[in-house]
Design a protein around this motif. Sequence first.
Motif, mmCIF file in Angstrom:
data_model
loop_
_atom_site.group_PDB
_atom_site.id
_atom_site.type_symbol
_atom_site.label_atom_id
_atom_site.label_comp_id
_atom_site.label_asym_id
_atom_site.label_seq_id
_atom_site.Cartn_x
_atom_site.Cartn_y
_atom_site.Cartn_z
ATOM 1 N N PHE A 308 0.834 -1.198 0.000
ATOM 2 C CA PHE A 308 0.000 0.000 0.000
ATOM 3 C C PHE A 308 0.872 1.252 0.000
ATOM 4 O O PHE A 308 0.620 2.203 -0.747
ATOM 5 C CB PHE A 308 -0.916 -0.013 1.230
ATOM 6 N N ARG A 309 1.929 1.257 0.804
ATOM 7 C CA ARG A 309 2.809 2.427 0.872
ATOM 8 C C ARG A 309 3.543 2.637 -0.457
ATOM 9 O O ARG A 309 3.705 3.771 -0.914
ATOM 10 C CB ARG A 309 3.798 2.269 2.021
ATOM 11 N N ARG A 310 3.980 1.543 -1.071
ATOM 12 C CA ARG A 310 4.654 1.678 -2.371
ATOM 13 C C ARG A 310 3.717 2.278 -3.416
ATOM 14 O O ARG A 310 4.127 3.068 -4.268
ATOM 15 C CB ARG A 310 5.152 0.313 -2.850
ATOM 16 N N GLU A 311 2.450 1.895 -3.368
ATOM 17 C CA GLU A 311 1.496 2.348 -4.391
ATOM 18 C C GLU A 311 1.056 3.787 -4.176
ATOM 19 O O GLU A 311 0.953 4.567 -5.133
ATOM 20 C CB GLU A 311 0.275 1.429 -4.389
ATOM 21 N N PHE A 312 0.787 4.164 -2.930
ATOM 22 C CA PHE A 312 0.181 5.468 -2.670
ATOM 23 C C PHE A 312 1.064 6.445 -1.902
ATOM 24 O O PHE A 312 0.690 7.603 -1.720
ATOM 25 C CB PHE A 312 -1.146 5.285 -1.906
ATOM 26 N N GLY A 313 2.206 5.982 -1.427
ATOM 27 C CA GLY A 313 3.118 6.887 -0.752
ATOM 28 C C GLY A 313 2.846 7.076 0.722
ATOM 29 O O GLY A 313 3.525 7.882 1.371
ATOM 30 N N HIS A 314 1.882 6.380 1.268
ATOM 31 C CA HIS A 314 1.607 6.446 2.709
ATOM 32 C C HIS A 314 0.943 5.148 3.129
ATOM 33 O O HIS A 314 0.513 4.345 2.297
ATOM 34 C CB HIS A 314 0.725 7.655 3.055
ATOM 35 N N SER A 315 0.866 4.921 4.411
ATOM 36 C CA SER A 315 0.369 3.658 4.941
ATOM 37 C C SER A 315 -1.157 3.602 4.932
ATOM 38 O O SER A 315 -1.823 4.637 4.808
ATOM 39 C CB SER A 315 0.862 3.474 6.381
ATOM 40 N N PRO A 316 -1.744 2.401 5.097
ATOM 41 C CA PRO A 316 -3.209 2.292 5.192
ATOM 42 C C PRO A 316 -3.779 3.112 6.346
ATOM 43 O O PRO A 316 -4.842 3.731 6.211
ATOM 44 C CB PRO A 316 -3.429 0.793 5.399
ATOM 45 N N SER A 317 -3.106 3.126 7.492
ATOM 46 C CA SER A 317 -3.624 3.890 8.630
ATOM 47 C C SER A 317 -3.616 5.388 8.330
ATOM 48 O O SER A 317 -4.549 6.109 8.719
ATOM 49 C CB SER A 317 -2.807 3.595 9.879
ATOM 50 N N GLU A 318 -2.602 5.865 7.613
ATOM 51 C CA GLU A 318 -2.569 7.273 7.232
ATOM 52 C C GLU A 318 -3.686 7.601 6.245
ATOM 53 O O GLU A 318 -4.296 8.679 6.320
ATOM 54 C CB GLU A 318 -1.205 7.624 6.636
ATOM 55 N N ALA A 319 -3.968 6.676 5.340
ATOM 56 C CA ALA A 319 -5.064 6.892 4.395
ATOM 57 C C ALA A 319 -6.391 7.011 5.138
ATOM 58 O O ALA A 319 -7.231 7.859 4.814
ATOM 59 C CB ALA A 319 -5.121 5.744 3.388
ATOM 60 N N ARG A 320 -6.584 6.159 6.144
ATOM 61 C CA ARG A 320 -7.827 6.232 6.923
ATOM 62 C C ARG A 320 -7.912 7.536 7.704
ATOM 63 O O ARG A 320 -8.972 8.170 7.758
ATOM 64 C CB ARG A 320 -7.915 5.034 7.857
ATOM 65 N N GLU A 321 -6.815 7.966 8.310
ATOM 66 C CA GLU A 321 -6.817 9.218 9.066
ATOM 67 C C GLU A 321 -7.142 10.401 8.160
ATOM 68 O O GLU A 321 -7.910 11.297 8.539
ATOM 69 C CB GLU A 321 -5.456 9.414 9.738
ATOM 70 N N ARG A 322 -6.572 10.414 6.968
ATOM 71 C CA ARG A 322 -6.854 11.509 6.031
ATOM 72 C C ARG A 322 -8.324 11.522 5.641
ATOM 73 O O ARG A 322 -8.940 12.576 5.520
ATOM 74 C CB ARG A 322 -5.983 11.362 4.783
ATOM 75 N N SER A 323 -8.896 10.335 5.419
ATOM 76 C CA SER A 323 -10.304 10.279 5.012
ATOM 77 C C SER A 323 -11.215 10.764 6.138
ATOM 78 O O SER A 323 -12.213 11.440 5.895
ATOM 79 C CB SER A 323 -10.681 8.860 4.601
ATOM 80 N N LEU A 324 -10.880 10.427 7.379
ATOM 81 C CA LEU A 324 -11.686 10.881 8.508
ATOM 82 C C LEU A 324 -11.619 12.394 8.643
ATOM 83 O O LEU A 324 -12.612 13.049 8.970
ATOM 84 C CB LEU A 324 -11.213 10.208 9.790
ATOM 85 N N THR A 325 -10.452 12.963 8.383
ATOM 86 C CA THR A 325 -10.311 14.417 8.437
ATOM 87 C C THR A 325 -11.174 15.086 7.380
ATOM 88 O O THR A 325 -11.865 16.074 7.638
ATOM 89 C CB THR A 325 -8.839 14.814 8.242
ATOM 90 N N LYS A 326 -11.152 14.519 6.173
ATOM 91 C CA LYS A 326 -11.952 15.087 5.086
ATOM 92 C C LYS A 326 -13.438 14.909 5.349
ATOM 93 O O LYS A 326 -14.252 15.778 5.043
ATOM 94 C CB LYS A 326 -11.571 14.443 3.754
ATOM 95 N N LEU A 327 -13.811 13.744 5.896
ATOM 96 C CA LEU A 327 -15.226 13.497 6.181
ATOM 97 C C LEU A 327 -15.792 14.510 7.167
ATOM 98 O O LEU A 327 -16.964 14.876 7.096
ATOM 99 C CB LEU A 327 -15.404 12.087 6.741
ATOM 100 N N SER A 328 -14.979 14.944 8.075
ATOM 101 C CA SER A 328 -15.459 15.901 9.066
ATOM 102 C C SER A 328 -15.635 17.290 8.484
ATOM 103 O O SER A 328 -16.295 18.140 9.074
ATOM 104 C CB SER A 328 -14.475 15.967 10.234
ATOM 105 N N ALA A 329 -15.050 17.523 7.274
ATOM 106 C CA ALA A 329 -15.118 18.860 6.674
ATOM 107 C C ALA A 329 -16.010 18.904 5.448
ATOM 108 O O ALA A 329 -16.928 19.705 5.353
ATOM 109 C CB ALA A 329 -13.701 19.336 6.313
#
Length: 348
Positions: A308-329
Amino acid sequence: MTALSHPTPRSSVTPVFAQSFSTKDIPPQDQFDAWRALLADTIDLLPTIEASDSFAAEFSSWTFGNIVLTRTLYANAPARRWRHRPRSFLDHWCVVLARSHAPRNGSPSREATRQESLSFRSLALPFEGQAEDTEVLTLFLPRDFCREELEDFDQAHDLDINPQLGALLAGYIDNLARQLPHIPPAQAQGLATATRALVAACIAPRAERSEAADASLSSLLIDRARLVVRQNMASPEFGPEQLARLMAMSRSKLYRLFESTGGVAHFINRERLREAYRRLSSHRDSPSIHIIGNEVGFVDHSTFSRAFRREFGHSPSEARERSLTKLSATPLDVRPPETGPVDAEHEA
């Protein structure tokens, strides 16, 4: 096979215009007559059932550019006979993909095998037929869709289509029926242009048409491969060999298709990871990262995280944290980031 009526062209705010019709809410004794009236512009449907018998059928159509695609579903596959109407005002070509489901050695219908056939006809020329198909997809194209070689297409009326080209065209029509309800207006005209080029290349192939059709053919095959991968990605053992078998392609042909974009295994792995990204970003109550990894075919959590990190440049947990931040906004666009030429060219 059955050619269905061509809907009367209508003006629409968007280039993709949809119509639908069903006999289910019509009294059984009137269903056949209602269906016959629907088809009256293009064919004469001949009575083959008793007046009191039901005739259950559903019809949908989509107009994009100057092309129409129709889809018909028949319940219990009633037998039908028909003929083209002489002097029909619809001087169109039609490509007809007809399917029936035959029980396998007397087995229940849920174990039935699917049979399909593809034909090409002119509505302005005589034709009679009969069938018991359960599903019919018909692509209507105007008479002048390929002005330079009208004679080639006149000669192709009701002739056999090259099996390999026919399989590609059948897959494309099937994909159209799934995708047209979701095609944005800005892409409709380009899709019509690609469709005309693909039909011309498959029905009356010429060397000079090959280059124009290559992009459409490759896109079709990759879309089919993507669908098969998504249907089977939960299995960790799913790989190039299984993909080739389910697509009815040789391994060498499948490998050539993905040769310039990293190979078949890379494509499968990317589809697994893109689906994982979508699930991680979809909503607050999605399953754990470990479960999502298992659902897309990764048995080992650390292997999933590294890929996942090789493909997107960050870990699965970071992807989830980013999505939660966006969902709140703001509402979240859950599409994974573009990561290579396959996605840039072929993402619908």
